[in-house]
Design a protein around this motif. Structure first.
Motif, PDB file in Angstrom:
ATOM      1  N   GLU A  87      33.683  28.188  92.254  1.00  0.00           N
ATOM      2  CA  GLU A  87      34.823  27.406  91.746  1.00  0.00           C
ATOM      3  C   GLU A  87      35.617  26.765  92.877  1.00  0.00           C
ATOM      4  OE1 GLU A  87      37.332  29.470  89.027  1.00  0.00           O
ATOM      5  OE2 GLU A  87      35.678  30.023  87.693  1.00  0.00           O
ATOM      6  N   ARG A 118      30.314  25.234  89.709  1.00  0.00           N
ATOM      7  CA  ARG A 118      31.349  25.925  88.919  1.00  0.00           C
ATOM      8  C   ARG A 118      32.620  25.092  88.777  1.00  0.00           C
ATOM      9  NH1 ARG A 118      28.525  29.473  86.185  1.00  0.00           N
ATOM     10  NH2 ARG A 118      27.459  31.032  87.449  1.00  0.00           N
ATOM     11  N   ARG A 119      33.482  25.522  87.865  1.00  0.00           N
ATOM     12  CA  ARG A 119      34.739  24.825  87.565  1.00  0.00           C
ATOM     13  C   ARG A 119      35.417  24.246  88.799  1.00  0.00           C
ATOM     14  NH1 ARG A 119      37.727  26.366  82.954  1.00  0.00           N
ATOM     15  NH2 ARG A 119      36.424  27.592  81.565  1.00  0.00           N
ATOM     16  N   GLY A 120      35.779  22.988  88.687  1.00  0.00           N
ATOM     17  CA  GLY A 120      36.598  22.363  89.733  1.00  0.00           C
ATOM     18  C   GLY A 120      35.899  22.144  91.071  1.00  0.00           C
ATOM     19  N   GLU A 150      30.115  22.375  85.512  1.00  0.00           N
ATOM     20  CA  GLU A 150      31.100  23.034  84.641  1.00  0.00           C
ATOM     21  C   GLU A 150      32.370  22.187  84.519  1.00  0.00           C
ATOM     22  OE1 GLU A 150      29.873  27.729  84.965  1.00  0.00           O
ATOM     23  OE2 GLU A 150      31.805  27.092  85.775  1.00  0.00           O
ATOM     24  N   GLU A 151      33.343  22.725  83.791  1.00  0.00           N
ATOM     25  CA  GLU A 151      34.580  22.013  83.506  1.00  0.00           C
ATOM     26  C   GLU A 151      35.217  21.471  84.793  1.00  0.00           C
ATOM     27  OE1 GLU A 151      33.694  24.826  82.135  1.00  0.00           O
ATOM     28  OE2 GLU A 151      33.671  24.376  79.994  1.00  0.00           O
ATOM     29  N   ASP A 152      35.568  20.204  84.752  1.00  0.00           N
ATOM     30  CA  ASP A 152      36.283  19.532  85.851  1.00  0.00           C
ATOM     31  C   ASP A 152      35.565  19.569  87.194  1.00  0.00           C
ATOM     32  OD1 ASP A 152      38.425  18.918  84.098  1.00  0.00           O
ATOM     33  OD2 ASP A 152      39.157  20.969  84.329  1.00  0.00           O
ATOM     34  N   HIS A 177      29.912  19.429  81.451  1.00  0.00           N
ATOM     35  CA  HIS A 177      30.902  19.998  80.539  1.00  0.00           C
ATOM     36  C   HIS A 177      32.236  19.250  80.620  1.00  0.00           C
ATOM     37  CE1 HIS A 177      28.362  23.231  79.101  1.00  0.00           C
ATOM     38  NE2 HIS A 177      27.785  23.128  80.292  1.00  0.00           N
ATOM     39  N   GLY A 180      33.936  17.225  83.387  1.00  0.00           N
ATOM     40  CA  GLY A 180      32.977  17.191  84.503  1.00  0.00           C
ATOM     41  C   GLY A 180      32.482  15.771  84.721  1.00  0.00           C
TER      42      GLY A 180
END
Ligand SMILES: Nc1ncnc2c1ncn2[C@@H]1O[C@H](COP(=O)(O)OP(=O)(O)OP(=O)(O)O)[C@@H](O)[C@H]1O
Ligand SMILES: [Mg+2]
Lengths: 305, 248
Positions: A87, A118-120, A150-152, A177, A180
């Motif tokens: 992340e 991973r996120r961010g 993943e998200e963002d 996602h 993303g």
């Protein structure tokens, strides 16, 4: 440990002159030959399969080089790599494969990458293919990349193959996602009897997911290229596919983009074009004193830059 | 310097040969500026294309400094010192403005990095721009002119340099073309602009594929107006005849 030839191949695919600055793993003729892990970037061999795991800790910034070189003939190398970008990490990853096939047998590398961003996190991934060799043996590269954004998170893929590889079958699958973003830029030049296929599937899963796919190619000689980029929106995502090919000599180019939406708020666009170098482009450059061949070269190298 | 001797040009379009230019006698001298003007489709750009080697004349010869260059290709002529800024410059995907200027300067002696500034484009903003559809019509046109200035050939042919250029930049453009003109260069400007017709040594009026008149502004200007009215009158009359027959 590394010969002059090895170094030349590494330079071609990864612009490596000396030791890479960050973490790295160099694979030669089916075996890992050099490796360096760093704090926050761990590279370890897989236990059940050939290949490596690259684990990047959350928040880590840096670069990872994982080039593969093949210098023998009659060699088929299959490798599974798993890469996890933690992340909010920010990583530049340079993969790529260079083949020097000295004999008349084939030299083949099938690289299967699973990448999770991973996120961010941010990932800049570049994969360059290079082939050479005097024995007439085939140089074959079949990369498969499975990517989860993943998200963002953000991933940028740069995939380059300019001459030298006889057959290539590239498969790229991505899942993007919510929030993303994916940017994919593919550049390809084939000549002689070479063939290249590129299948891309991008699934836009969540709200605000975006993807932009740009494919630029030049086909010369009797070479054959097929592009099959597919962009699917399961949620309110936005995507753009652009395939642009210059066709020359007796080559064949087939471009089949597909867009598919299952959500009323999705926005997808595709553009595909195949054409020869425009006459007025050649004339313009010749009027600056370039020969026709030089003009062609300048147009193609700009197009693939 | 550049001489077109009894040029005839026919182009084959869809298997049919159509006459474009005939009886063209032109001698462009060093140190002088010329304007080619005349109605749309009269053959101005075709003359430029014959000079550059893009079109091969069906009859006649092209000379550069006394040397017969009729059989030479575009590349050779460019290297000998002929340059042409297109009426409609092509666009290139991926090629940057700086790449184009570098190519232009490769075969020239005078290195000139200030050309963009001279035509009113800030180099910092434009050098890295791509010469594709992202540039506006006026921008691409100005870059085309800058490219010819960078190439700095002995014979410079500008094809409607004013087209698409805003009024303020137009003044600047005229100055740049005038200032960069030297004793040993020949400047030919294809134009419909009165200001450009005023700045040259000689105006050449092209009509229906040939030179119909040449001289200074005072001689040619009334003629341009009159012939414009003539052709209007002609087409109007034609319309009248058509409508007369039209059973409504
Ligand atoms: N490649 C070509 N194919 C067919 N016709 C052509 C071609 N080039 C020129 N022509 C024709 O030749 C004639 C002269 O064209 P040219 O471009 O030289 O005119 P021009 O005087 O430059 O006109 P304009 O003021 O509109 O630029 C026109 O009728 C044009 O349609
Ligand atoms: Mg014209």
């Amino acid at each position: 440990m590394l010969t002059a030839l090895d170094k030349k191949l590494l330079e071609e695919i990864a612009e490596l002159h000396d030791d890479p600055p960050g973490a790295f793993n160099i694979r030669k003729d089916g075996k890992g030959v050099q490796r360096r892990s760093l704090e926050g970037i761990e590279i370890r061999s897989k236990e059940d399969q050939p290949g490596i795991d690259v684990l990047v800790a959350p928040g880590k910034e840096g670069s990872v080089h994982i080039p593969v070189i093949l210098t023998e003939t009659d060699l088929s190398d299959l490798v599974y790599n798993t890469i996890e970008i933690g992340e909010n990490a920010d990583i530049t990853l340079v993969a790529g494969c260079g083949i020097h096939n000295p004999g008349s047998g084939s030299a083949r590398h099938d690289g299967i990458h699973r990448i999770i961003v991973r996120r961010g996190a941010r990932l800049k991934y570049s994969e360059k293919h290079y082939g050479e060799g005097e024995g007439g043996g085939k140089r074959i590269l079949n990369p498969k990349t499975e990517l989860v954004i993943e998200e963002d998170a953000y991933a940028e893929l740069e995939l380059i193959q300019i001459r030298g590889v006889d057959n290539t079958n590239r498969v790229t699958e991505a899942e993007v996602h919510a929030g993303g973003r994916l940017f994919m830029f593919e550049r390809l030049l084939t000549d002689g009897e070479q063939t290249a296929n590129s299948d891309v599937v991008v699934n836009l899963m969540g709200e605000g997911s975006t993807a932009r796919i740009i494919s630029r190619s030049v086909a010369q000689g009797n070479s054959k290229q097929t592009f099959n980029p597919r962009l699917l929106a399961y949620g309110p995502g936005r995507g753009h596919v652009e395939c642009d090919s210059i066709i020359m000599d007796q080559s064949t180019v087939r471009s089949v983009p597909e867009i598919w939406a299952e959500n009323a708020d999705a926005e997808l666009v595709h553009e595909a074009a195949i054409g020869k170098i425009a006459g007025d482009q050649l004339i313009k450059l010749m009027a600056l004193g370039l020969t026709e061949e030089e003009a062609e070269e300048a147009i193609i190298s700009g197009f693939l830059k | 310097m550049l001489k077109l001797d009894n040029i005839y040009l026919e182009l084959v379009v869809e298997g049919r040969s159509i006459p474009i230019l005939h009886d063209i006698e032109l001698d462009f001298q060093a140190g002088k500026m010329y304007a080619l003007t005349g109605p749309n489709g009269s053959g101005k750009s075709s003359i430029a294309r014959v000079a550059m080697g893009i079109y091969q004349p069906t009859g006649g010869k092209v000379f550069l400094n006394g040397e017969d260059i009729t059989a030479m290709g575009i590349t050779e002529r460019a290297r000998m010192g002929i340059g042409y800024a297109f009426q409609q410059p092509p666009r290139f995907k991926g090629m940057r403005v700086v790449d184009m200027l570098e190519l232009a300067m490769k075969h020239s002696d005078g290195l000139n990095c200030q050309v963009l500034r001279q035509i009113g484009l800030c180099p910092d903003d434009y050098l890295d721009r791509t010469l594709d559809n992202s540039l506006s019509g006026g921008e691409i046109k100005r870059i085309e002119i800058a490219t010819l200035l960078a190439q700095n050939p002995k014979v410079r042919i500008f094809d409607e340099p004013e087209a698409g250029i805003d009024l303020w930049s137009f003044e600047q453009l005229i100055d740049v073309i005038g200032d960069s003109h030297r004793e040993d260069t020949t400047t030919v400007i294809i134009s419909h602009q009165e200001k450009i017709l005023n700045m040259v040594d000689e105006i050449i009026l092209i009509e229906e594929g040939t030179v119909s008149m040449r001289g200074n502004r005072d001689k040619i200007w009334p003629q341009i107006k009159e012939s414009a009215q003539c052709s209007c009158r002609r087409s109007c009359r034609l319309e009248e005849e058509l409508y007369a027959d039209c059973p409504r």
